[in-house]
Motif scaffolding. Structure first.
Motif, mmCIF file in Angstrom:
data_model
loop_
_atom_site.group_PDB
_atom_site.id
_atom_site.type_symbol
_atom_site.label_atom_id
_atom_site.label_comp_id
_atom_site.label_asym_id
_atom_site.label_seq_id
_atom_site.Cartn_x
_atom_site.Cartn_y
_atom_site.Cartn_z
ATOM 1 N N GLY A 89 42.924 41.540 46.808
ATOM 2 C CA GLY A 89 44.206 40.909 46.550
ATOM 3 C C GLY A 89 44.281 39.441 46.893
ATOM 4 N N LYS A 90 43.210 38.875 47.442
ATOM 5 C CA LYS A 90 43.216 37.472 47.845
ATOM 6 C C LYS A 90 42.272 36.677 46.963
ATOM 7 C CE LYS A 90 42.723 34.509 51.926
ATOM 8 N NZ LYS A 90 42.471 34.462 53.384
ATOM 9 N N ASP A 91 42.673 35.461 46.606
ATOM 10 C CA ASP A 91 41.889 34.637 45.693
ATOM 11 C C ASP A 91 40.989 33.664 46.452
ATOM 12 O OD1 ASP A 91 43.165 35.938 43.686
ATOM 13 O OD2 ASP A 91 44.527 34.300 43.183
ATOM 14 N N TYR A 92 39.740 33.561 45.984
ATOM 15 C CA TYR A 92 38.763 32.614 46.525
ATOM 16 C C TYR A 92 38.179 31.822 45.364
ATOM 17 C CZ TYR A 92 38.952 35.711 50.600
ATOM 18 O OH TYR A 92 39.367 36.463 51.667
ATOM 19 N N LEU A 97 46.505 30.176 39.746
ATOM 20 C CA LEU A 97 45.611 31.323 39.568
ATOM 21 C C LEU A 97 46.399 32.591 39.272
ATOM 22 C CD1 LEU A 97 42.954 30.748 42.396
ATOM 23 C CD2 LEU A 97 42.680 30.383 39.943
ATOM 24 N N LEU A 98 47.531 32.740 39.930
ATOM 25 C CA LEU A 98 48.349 33.929 39.700
ATOM 26 C C LEU A 98 48.906 33.939 38.284
ATOM 27 C CD1 LEU A 98 49.400 36.466 41.116
ATOM 28 C CD2 LEU A 98 51.425 35.174 41.776
ATOM 29 N N THR A 99 49.250 32.754 37.772
ATOM 30 C CA THR A 99 49.737 32.655 36.395
ATOM 31 C C THR A 99 48.628 32.959 35.398
ATOM 32 O OG1 THR A 99 51.372 30.994 37.035
ATOM 33 C CG2 THR A 99 50.812 31.129 34.708
ATOM 34 N N MET A 100 47.419 32.427 35.661
ATOM 35 C CA MET A 100 46.291 32.625 34.756
ATOM 36 C C MET A 100 45.701 34.028 34.869
ATOM 37 S SD MET A 100 44.326 28.959 35.241
ATOM 38 C CE MET A 100 43.140 29.288 33.937
ATOM 39 N N ASN A 101 45.880 34.664 36.045
ATOM 40 C CA ASN A 101 45.297 35.985 36.292
ATOM 41 C C ASN A 101 46.350 36.894 36.907
ATOM 42 O OD1 ASN A 101 42.170 35.197 36.011
ATOM 43 N ND2 ASN A 101 43.194 33.632 37.224
ATOM 44 N N PRO A 102 47.349 37.316 36.144
ATOM 45 C CA PRO A 102 48.431 38.133 36.713
ATOM 46 C C PRO A 102 47.887 39.411 37.332
ATOM 47 C CG PRO A 102 48.948 37.421 34.464
ATOM 48 C CD PRO A 102 47.507 37.113 34.695
ATOM 49 N N LYS A 103 48.483 39.779 38.452
ATOM 50 C CA LYS A 103 48.116 41.046 39.071
ATOM 51 C C LYS A 103 48.785 42.180 38.301
ATOM 52 C CE LYS A 103 47.450 39.073 43.658
ATOM 53 N NZ LYS A 103 47.834 39.099 45.080
ATOM 54 N N PRO A 104 48.053 43.246 38.003
ATOM 55 C CA PRO A 104 48.618 44.320 37.174
ATOM 56 C C PRO A 104 49.771 45.028 37.854
ATOM 57 C CG PRO A 104 46.535 45.008 38.136
ATOM 58 C CD PRO A 104 46.684 43.536 38.435
ATOM 59 N N LEU A 164 31.381 51.984 37.115
ATOM 60 C CA LEU A 164 32.359 51.196 37.842
ATOM 61 C C LEU A 164 33.759 51.390 37.273
ATOM 62 C CD1 LEU A 164 33.148 48.957 39.828
ATOM 63 C CD2 LEU A 164 32.556 47.295 38.056
ATOM 64 N N ASN A 165 33.865 51.299 35.955
ATOM 65 C CA ASN A 165 35.179 51.288 35.342
ATOM 66 C C ASN A 165 35.796 52.664 35.192
ATOM 67 O OD1 ASN A 165 35.108 48.491 35.010
ATOM 68 N ND2 ASN A 165 33.977 48.664 33.085
ATOM 69 N N SER A 166 34.961 53.707 35.114
ATOM 70 C CA SER A 166 35.518 55.040 34.885
ATOM 71 C C SER A 166 36.304 55.539 36.070
ATOM 72 C CB SER A 166 34.386 56.021 34.571
ATOM 73 O OG SER A 166 33.498 56.128 35.666
ATOM 74 N N SER A 167 35.929 55.123 37.272
ATOM 75 C CA SER A 167 36.666 55.591 38.447
ATOM 76 C C SER A 167 37.995 54.889 38.598
ATOM 77 C CB SER A 167 35.833 55.365 39.719
ATOM 78 O OG SER A 167 35.628 53.978 39.921
ATOM 79 N N ASN A 168 38.103 53.661 38.075
ATOM 80 C CA ASN A 168 39.366 52.935 38.147
ATOM 81 C C ASN A 168 39.376 51.866 37.073
ATOM 82 O OD1 ASN A 168 41.637 51.401 38.777
ATOM 83 N ND2 ASN A 168 41.448 51.897 40.951
ATOM 84 N N PRO A 169 40.125 52.058 36.038
ATOM 85 C CA PRO A 169 40.084 51.117 34.925
ATOM 86 C C PRO A 169 40.564 49.733 35.293
ATOM 87 C CG PRO A 169 41.892 52.681 34.665
ATOM 88 C CD PRO A 169 41.051 53.175 35.795
ATOM 89 N N ASN A 170 41.319 49.602 36.363
ATOM 90 C CA ASN A 170 41.786 48.285 36.774
ATOM 91 C C ASN A 170 40.844 47.619 37.755
ATOM 92 O OD1 ASN A 170 44.144 48.218 35.240
ATOM 93 N ND2 ASN A 170 45.165 49.549 36.714
ATOM 94 N N ASN A 224 48.119 55.108 44.893
ATOM 95 C CA ASN A 224 47.677 53.981 45.690
ATOM 96 C C ASN A 224 48.294 52.669 45.241
ATOM 97 O OD1 ASN A 224 45.954 55.546 47.308
ATOM 98 N ND2 ASN A 224 44.419 55.570 45.675
ATOM 99 N N GLU A 225 49.240 52.701 44.311
ATOM 100 C CA GLU A 225 49.854 51.481 43.847
ATOM 101 C C GLU A 225 50.695 50.860 44.955
ATOM 102 O OE1 GLU A 225 49.416 49.867 41.195
ATOM 103 O OE2 GLU A 225 48.301 51.275 39.970
ATOM 104 N N ASP A 226 50.896 49.529 44.857
ATOM 105 C CA ASP A 226 51.665 48.809 45.853
ATOM 106 C C ASP A 226 53.165 48.906 45.597
ATOM 107 O OD1 ASP A 226 49.399 48.013 47.184
ATOM 108 O OD2 ASP A 226 49.188 46.180 46.014
ATOM 109 N N VAL A 227 53.559 49.362 44.408
ATOM 110 C CA VAL A 227 54.971 49.412 44.075
ATOM 111 C C VAL A 227 55.344 50.790 43.572
ATOM 112 C CG1 VAL A 227 55.106 46.960 43.510
ATOM 113 C CG2 VAL A 227 54.515 48.593 41.733
ATOM 114 N N VAL A 228 56.611 51.098 43.689
ATOM 115 C CA VAL A 228 57.136 52.360 43.179
ATOM 116 C C VAL A 228 58.403 52.066 42.388
ATOM 117 C CG1 VAL A 228 56.211 53.794 45.028
ATOM 118 C CG2 VAL A 228 58.441 52.738 45.295
#
Length: 679
Positions: A237-240, A273-280, A174-180, A288-292
């Motif tokens: 990207g959505k929290d439940y 939740l966003l504070t406790m679990n920051p998005k990388p 699982l982790n080797s294909s995407n460490p995040n 494929n990142e959301d930002v550049v």
């Protein structure tokens, strides 16, 4: 405090296994079992493999079946990672003989039967429970192949360590294909302790992970219910969250009160939740990142005068600080080209500081000629203007939706909110410049809105009041404007109804010019309206806007002329055209009502340019932000000169720092009305 669940994974740094010097070194299996060759052939991962030495010279065919087909074969002969019989480490499994096989060794069957027994006790229920969360997150074919290959190597090891190997194989695959862990279905979250309140009347109860789809019949958690947060996951990207709550319904059984729902249904929870679990934030890691991170560039600002020869320390310091801003562009999310995060807020505050220092040069530099000082200020203001951040209206919420039809969504019709937000940031204004005593009302309005108004076109819905972008924050101000007096005396239901009516009024009036100026005034902004050749630009813009915007999108509208001619000649019927072709036909039809020749006769480009520069240049020199009206739309002006006009257009994907020619600007109706915005 918080609780956190993670996929069980053995820490390789504390492994009890003794690592082999060569992982492919021959290893004996015990009595009578030949060692496997180190040169394993690359065979079908699901094909049976002999435990003895491979036949010399044999060649195994490369796998040609799809992963789904291979998995289907797996089910036929019982090779299931969850059913691998293992024994707890440290214990001695009892060896069982299969019927028809006298000994393990030469008599061992090379083809695995549906009920093959490898001589180990069955996997106990507790280990199945531990393994499933890890295995269920392996979803892609590449991960499945890697996982099965790791399983095969695991089987060849000693029975005492099979459990640790299988769990580690699942986690590594699982982790080797995407460490995040971005490709997995969900990510476990830290969750807060304490009571929370459900504020969304559409708080749908969902199935447990990994599905998280609405339960049958879409049952709801009652609005106003008090809940305890038990667990949480982030999916796409959505929290439940899994919550325990006391139902106010007499018909609902207590056993059903431990359920999953979206975190956005619960007051204040998304931000926590966003504070406790920051998005990388790892913009350089992959495509494929959301930002550049934009490349630093020192492009010439249109209309920027030569740098004055002024050696005063404060002037030189301001120039140096702007150079640093130019060489350190902010993170930009890909979809709408918006600057993001705390860096954006810091940038706006820096703009406010620099503007104050530019204005104060009159007092700071007392021994310089007035005209030279004025030129220095004009240079600084014009260089600063393009550094203001950008907003795209397609990222807006649905707060000011007019209906559910195409074009009626909040993001389709809120340039009148998005551009005021941009010009306010251009003069250094943030949410902190709004009257803070009115924030409780805005929060109550936000919590009272139906869930559908918090939706966004692409991203997850708005997750909390404090996280709102400035355009969405201003949309709430637009609603508050139409709230009735005497709110303190309203019941909860009456307040919700009042918000609903005020939202409808604000949505209807959001396209009015008066709405834009009202919003700007709420942040301490001031405005003056003007315009050039309004009547002529109205006519030209109405005819040529769609044609010109198609060209700016790198399309070729002239390629649609054949379609136009076919309809005009009667060869094709307009009613029979597809929606796309109808739009193309209308674009050419409108253009022909006032084409280039007619537009040049009505308002020559040189005449138009001269009138605009005469009015706009003095405003830019004194640091004003310019909100530009065009045909059925609004934009922010960055800069202009004799050749081009540079603007930020919120309604087009990627139209940040867009440069257009003067003819294109005329054809779009730029400056038929414009507003000078100052602080």
């Amino acid at each position: 405090m918080s609780s956190r669940r993670q996929i069980p994974k053995k820490n390789s740094n504390h492994s009890s296994l003794t690592p082999a010097v060569n992982p492919l070194k021959n290893r004996g299996f015990g009595n009578g079992i030949q060692a496997r060759s180190a040169a394993l052939p690359r065979t079908n991962l699901l094909q049976t493999r002999p435990f003895g030495s491979p036949i010399q010279g044999s060649k195994q065919p490369k796998p040609t079946q799809s992963v789904s087909a291979q998995l289907k074969r797996t089910s036929q002969w019982g090779y299931n990672g969850l059913a691998i019989p293992v024994h707890a480490p440290g214990s001695s499994p009892s060896v069982q003989k299969q019927e028809g096989v006298s000994e393990l060794g030469n008599g061992f069957q090379s083809s695995v039967t549906p009920h093959a027994n490898f001589g180990l006790n069955p996997l106990n229920h507790a280990n199945v429970h531990r393994l499933k969360p890890a295995v269920q997150q392996i979803s892609s074919p590449k991960q499945i192949n890697r996982f099965l290959d790791d399983i095969w190597n695991t089987i060849s090891d000693t029975a005492a360590n099979v459990w640790d190997k299988v769990t580690d194989a699942a986690s590594k695959s699982l982790n080797s294909s995407n460490p995040n862990n971005k490709t997995s279905d969900s990510l476990q979250l830290n969750v807060p302790v304490g009571e929370f309140t459900v504020t969304d009347p559409q708080a749908i109860i969902r199935q447990p992970p990994p599905s998280l789809t609405p339960e049958k019949g879409k049952p709801l958690i009652e609005k106003g219910s008090t809940v305890l947060i038990v667990d949480g996951v982030r999916k796409n990207g959505k929290d439940y969250v899994k919550v325990q709550y006391n139902s106010t319904s007499e018909t609902q059984e207590s056993s059903a009160n431990l359920v999953w729902t979206a975190a956005s249904n619960i007051q204040g929870l998304p931000a926590i939740l966003l504070t406790m679990n920051p998005k990388p934030k790892e913009p350089d890691e992959d495509e494929n990142e959301d930002v550049v991170v934009p490349k630093p560039s020192r492009q010439t600002v249109p209309g920027l005068p030569e740098k004055p020869e002024l050696e005063h320390p404060e002037f030189l310091a301001l120039v140096q600080e702007m150079e640093q801003m130019e060489q350190n562009p902010l993170l930009v999310e890909k979809e709408h080209k918006e600057e993001i995060g705390d860096e954006r807020t810091a940038r706006v505050k820096k703009i406010a500081e620099i503007r104050q220092r530019i204005a104060a040069l009159e007092d700071t530099i007392a021994d310089v000629d007035a005209s030279k000082l004025k030129n220095a200020q004009a240079y600084l203001y014009r260089r600063l203007a393009p550094l203001a951040p950008y907003f795209g209206q397609m990222a807006n919420t649905n707060i000011l939706a007019k209906g559910d039809k195409k074009g009626d969504k909040g993001w389709d019709r809120t340039c009148n909110v998005t551009v005021p937000a941009m010009v306010l940031e251009g003069i250094g204004k943030t949410k902190a410049d709004y009257d803070q005593s009115k924030l409780p009302l805005l929060k109550d309005i936000f919590e009272a809105l139906e869930g559908k108004y918090k939706k966004r076109k692409i991203y997850e819905e708005a997750t909390g009041f404090d996280a709102l972008r400035l355009p969405d924050f201003m949309a709430l101000i637009g609603i508050a404007r139409w709230m009735p007096a005497g709110l303190q005396s309203l019941s909860e239901d009456e307040f919700v109804n009042a918000v609903s009516k005020a939202r409808q009024t604000a949505a209807a009036k959001t396209t009015h010019h008066s709405t834009m100026m009202y919003l700007i005034e709420q942040f301490g902004g001031k405005y003056e309206k003007s315009g050039v050749y309004s009547s002529e630009l109205n006519q030209i813009g109405e005819a040529q806007r769609d044609y010109t915007k198609a060209k700016l999108r790198q399309q070729n509208p002239e390629a649609w002329r054949e379609l136009y001619n076919e309809v005009e000649s009667g060869t094709k019927s307009f009613a029979q055209l597809s929606d796309k072709d109808k739009k193309r036909y209308k674009t050419i039809w409108k253009y022909e009502q006032l084409n280039k020749e007619k537009a040049d006769e009505l308002l020559p480009v040189d005449t138009y340019r001269e009138a605009v520069l005469k009015k706009i240049n003095p405003l830019l020199d004194k640091g004003a932000q310019i909100l530009v009206g065009m045909e059925n739309h609004f934009i922010r002006l960055d800069a202009l000169d004799q050749d081009v006009i540079q603007v930020d257009d919120p309604g087009e994907k990627g139209f940040k720092n867009l440069q257009v020619t003067w003819e294109e600007a005329r054809n779009l109706g730029y400056f038929k009305g414009f507003w000078e915005i100052t602080g």
